[in-house]
Design an enzyme around this catalytic site. Structure first.
Site, PDB file in Angstrom:
ATOM      1  N   SER A 226      11.816  -6.870  -3.300  1.00 23.47           N
ATOM      2  CA  SER A 226      10.435  -7.235  -3.644  1.00 23.47           C
ATOM      3  C   SER A 226       9.909  -8.818  -3.475  1.00 23.47           C
ATOM      4  CB  SER A 226      10.114  -6.989  -4.967  1.00 23.47           C
ATOM      5  OG  SER A 226       8.818  -6.462  -5.196  1.00 23.47           O
ATOM      6  N   LYS A 230      11.656 -10.894   0.022  1.00 22.27           N
ATOM      7  CA  LYS A 230      11.003 -11.858   1.286  1.00 22.27           C
ATOM      8  C   LYS A 230      11.955 -13.159   0.879  1.00 22.27           C
ATOM      9  CE  LYS A 230       6.172 -11.188  -0.772  1.00 22.27           C
ATOM     10  NZ  LYS A 230       6.186  -9.420  -0.476  1.00 22.27           N
ATOM     11  N   TRP A 320       1.440  -0.109  -1.788  1.00 21.44           N
ATOM     12  CA  TRP A 320       1.274  -1.526  -1.639  1.00 21.44           C
ATOM     13  C   TRP A 320       2.430  -2.238  -0.645  1.00 21.44           C
ATOM     14  CZ3 TRP A 320      -2.120  -5.311  -2.691  1.00 21.44           C
ATOM     15  CH2 TRP A 320      -1.595  -6.750  -2.633  1.00 21.44           C
ATOM     16  N   HIS A 356      10.732   1.415  -7.344  1.00 24.65           N
ATOM     17  CA  HIS A 356      10.817   0.078  -6.783  1.00 24.65           C
ATOM     18  C   HIS A 356      12.158  -0.633  -7.131  1.00 24.65           C
ATOM     19  CE1 HIS A 356       9.358  -3.340  -4.544  1.00 24.65           C
ATOM     20  NE2 HIS A 356       8.932  -3.748  -5.749  1.00 24.65           N
TER      21      HIS A 356
END
Ligand SMILES: *[C@@H]1O[C@H](CO)[C@@H](O)[C@H](O)[C@H]1NC(C)=O
Ligand SMILES: *[C@@H]1O[C@H](CO)[C@@H](O)[C@H](O)[C@H]1NC(C)=O
Ligand SMILES: *[C@@H]1O[C@H](CO)[C@@H](O)[C@H](O)[C@H]1NC(C)=O
Ligand SMILES: *[C@@H]1O[C@H](CO)[C@@H](O)[C@H](O)[C@H]1NC(C)=O
Ligand SMILES: *[C@@H]1O[C@H](CO)[C@@H](O)[C@H](O)[C@H]1NC(C)=O
Ligand SMILES: *[C@@H]1O[C@H](CO)[C@@H](O)[C@H](O)[C@H]1NC(C)=O
Ligand SMILES: *[C@@H]1O[C@H](CO)[C@@H](O)[C@H](O)[C@H]1NC(C)=O
Ligand SMILES: *[C@@H]1O[C@H](CO)[C@@H](O)[C@H](O)[C@H]1NC(C)=O
Ligand SMILES: *[C@@H]1O[C@H](CO)[C@@H](O)[C@H](O)[C@H]1NC(C)=O
Ligand SMILES: *[C@@H]1O[C@H](CO)[C@@H](O)[C@H](O)[C@H]1NC(C)=O
Length: 546
Positions: A226, A230, A320, A356
């Protein structure tokens, strides 16, 4: 072993792997392109509109494409400069002074630079034994959001990101964090530059204490999910000492392309990502539908990792995350690995059915293959690992430059612009044994090497070239097992079978050279005896399993 000519023919495809085996898996420097020409960086208002994904191979001055792997080092540095200029702020150069200690299970790295000081700490998990152990740096926990068991036998290194720059997702940046105090001119920068800098300093520290913790610094991985996906991506892209980058569900601002994200639904885009993470200037200049003005896009951020290894995991169930954009960007980046003939160093798995940041079973299996091959050094087949339940018309985004090839033929001698003649070693080349293709030079030495030589009959473990008596040379550097039979494991070099020697004994001793102490160091030279590195200003033999 008996092979017909046709069976040789069948493995021609595999030969390709040996031809490109010289393409480095990892580098010993943070940025091999640091002394290359900087790119042109026009003011945002003057950037031309580029509707499709920009050509990763094209020089920023528009004078054509990169041709060689050495060119890529400079092109990679151009992409870095663009991302720094338009999106994140400049990553400080390696600091003047870094001093690391390891004590009581904690790595402490003290950095002095720019008239300031910062201290990073990390509680390591170090396996018992003598190693050398591969390393995983997990964002905010030893193994990120992957399970610790996937990295058993590793030195697990949590990167405590708040020590550099405090995580927030409300756009409020804590400029009292160590990074911003030491580099006050970077207070407007995005946290991802602070965090990538922090990971690089941990790597500096690991290099310094490597003997104490038996660390194999040529096998470093980074992983996170998440926002931390990054983080792992930027960390791996901006430090070439990272061998494998694993970006899990990194979403917009991660692997996703800003351009493609602007064309799909409710996803993280330039307009709505968090502006403590990125520079506000990114939003001001390129938000509101202007992503097409960026001279680069995030497929090129991913491509900065090439020719090193990369794996990404997605999760299409979460709108998203914008996996359609991630998939498109990944297929675009894949072209760069293909251009270098090392596409088996690139993989992804976009599949849903899991929450997630808790990887699906198939994702765990796939990423484990990358971990095995690129961090554990096993001969795992990682070809064609491109699983996706997401589709996109990616060709329309990349058709202008798809299919380009980079010349990697000189890769082995120029990974860092150094060849034996340019180094300061005294003798220009090791003396090869006379003749090729017979056994004179092998296994008849004084016995003063490190092999146990006690005749236990394990014909692949004592460093002798076991295949010679069957009429085949041993592989010089090929670690790709093409075939296993009762004699042992076989690879292919120069269109001929070669026996793969798994050995920790030193083959170069009998030629008067020690073996390299670093595991799988940079290769400077190959001859009939094997591949050679340089240590202490002298040649050293690289062990054959590298
Ligand atoms: C463009 O940039 C490349 C890479 O720095 C350089 O080799 C080339 O000479 C430049 N061309 C022009 C016309 O400036
Ligand atoms: C460090 O401080 C000295 C004295 O104040 C100053 O002359 C020098 O420019 C500073 N160096 C940096 C890198 O800021
Ligand atoms: C920050 O990012 C999160 C998702 O990572 C998002 O939900 C939130 O709205 C963002 N906040 C701002 C202020 O942009
Ligand atoms: C590696 O795996 C791919 C995909 O599963 C397969 O097509 C290929 O034949 C395999 N290569 C070898 C050398 O086993
Ligand atoms: C190698 O060269 C260096 C510098 O020229 C010299 O100091 C050193 O003694 C030489 N070593 C050998 C083994 O000749
Ligand atoms: C053994 O080592 C000595 C001294 O290094 C060398 O002169 C001799 O040729 C070696 N013998 C063999 C069989 O390699
Ligand atoms: C002989 O080989 C065995 C098995 O590899 C090893 O445990 C033993 O230490 C060796 N003995 C000598 C004298 O090298
Ligand atoms: C290594 O093993 C092979 C096969 O068992 C044997 O023929 C050879 O003598 C051994 N070499 C040494 C140096 O022990
Ligand atoms: C031979 O040595 C290799 C490498 O050490 C080891 O993996 C293998 O199990 C050994 N095989 C036998 C038959 O001892
Ligand atoms: C290598 O070892 C295997 C099993 O350990 C044995 O079957 C084979 O004959 C050996 N080959 C040679 C060339 O010594």
């Amino acid at each position: 072993m008996k092979f017909s000519v046709t069976s040789i023919g069948l493995i021609i495809a595999t030969l390709y792997k040996t031809v490109v085996a010289d393409v480095p898996l990892v580098y010993s420097k943070e940025n091999t392109g640091s002394s290359c020409n900087p790119p042109q960086l026009p003011n945002p208002g003057q950037c031309p509109t580029v509707q499709k994904l920009p050509d990763p191979f094209e020089w920023s001055n528009g004078s054509g494409r990169v041709k060689t792997l050495a060119d890529w080092e400079c092109r990679r540095n151009e992409i870095k400069a663009e991302i720094e200029n338009y999106e994140l702020g400049k990553k400080p150069a390696p600091p003047q002074n870094v001093k690391a200690t390891y004590s009581g299970g904690t790595l402490t790295v003290v950095i002095n630079d720019n008239n300031g000081s910062a201290t990073l700490t990390s509680k390591l998990n170090v396996p018992s034994g003598n190693g050398p152990f591969p390393i995983i740096i997990g964002m905010n926990s030893g193994t990120g959001s992957l399970s610790a068991s996937q990295f058993s036998g590793f030195i697990q290194v949590p990167f405590n990101h708040d020590q550099c720059a405090k995580y927030s997702m409300n756009g409020q940046k804590d400029t009292n964090a160590q990074f911003y105090k030491m580099y006050p001119n970077l207070k407007q920068a995005g946290d991802y530059i602070a965090w990538s800098w922090g990971v690089s300093r941990l790597i500096d520290g690991l290099e310094q204490v490597k003997d104490q913790i038996h660390a194999d610094i040529s096998h470093i991985g980074v992983t996170g999910c998440s926002y931390a996906g990054k983080m792992a991506l930027f960390a791996g892209a901006l430090d070439e000492r990272v061998a494998l980058t694993i970006a899990q569900e990194s979403g917009g601002g991660g692997i996703n392309s800003w351009r493609v994200s602007d064309t799909i639904g409710n996803v993280e885009k330039i307009d709505n990502t968090n502006y403590s993470w990125f520079m506000q200037a990114l939003k001001n200049n390129f938000g509101n539908g202007k992503a097409t003005k960026l001279p680069y896009d995030h497929h090129e951020l991913v491509a900065m990792i090439a020719p090193r290894a990369f794996f990404t995991l997605g999760n299409p169930d979460y709108e998203w995350l914008g996996d359609k954009s991630g998939y498109t960007s990944a297929m675009a980046a894949y072209e760069v690995w293909k251009a270098m003939g090392v596409e088996d160093r690139f993989g992804f798995n976009f599949v849903g059915g899991h929450t997630h940041c808790s990887a699906a079973g198939s994702q765990v299996n796939d990423v484990n293959k990358f971990i095995d091959r690129f961090l554990r050094g096993k001969n795992t087949n990682t070809s064609n690992m491109l699983s996706s339940t997401v589709n996109s018309d990616y060709n329309s985004w990349i058709s202008q430059w798809k299919g380009y090839k980079i010349d990697t033929s000189s890769a082995g001698s120029t990974p860092e612009n150094t060849t034996p003649s340019q180094t300061t070693i005294n003798n220009t080349q090791p003396v090869p044994t006379s003749g090729t293709g017979n056994g004179n030079g092998n296994g008849n030495g004084n016995g003063s090497g490190t092999g146990n030589g006690n005749g236990t009959g394990n014909n692949t473990s004592n460093g002798s070239c076991w295949s010679l008596k069957l009429g085949y040379k041993c592989c010089k550097k090929n670690n790709m097992v093409v075939l296993t039979d009762t004699d042992g494991q076989w690879g292919v070099e120069n269109n001929e079978w070669c026996g793969i020697v798994h050995s920790s004994s030193c083959w170069s001793k009998k030629l008067g050279y020690n073996c390299c102490t670093a595991k799988c160091p940079k290769e400077y030279y190959i001859d009939n005896d094997g591949s050679w590195g340089v240590e202490n200003n002298n040649w050293c033999g690289i062990l054959k399993f590298c």
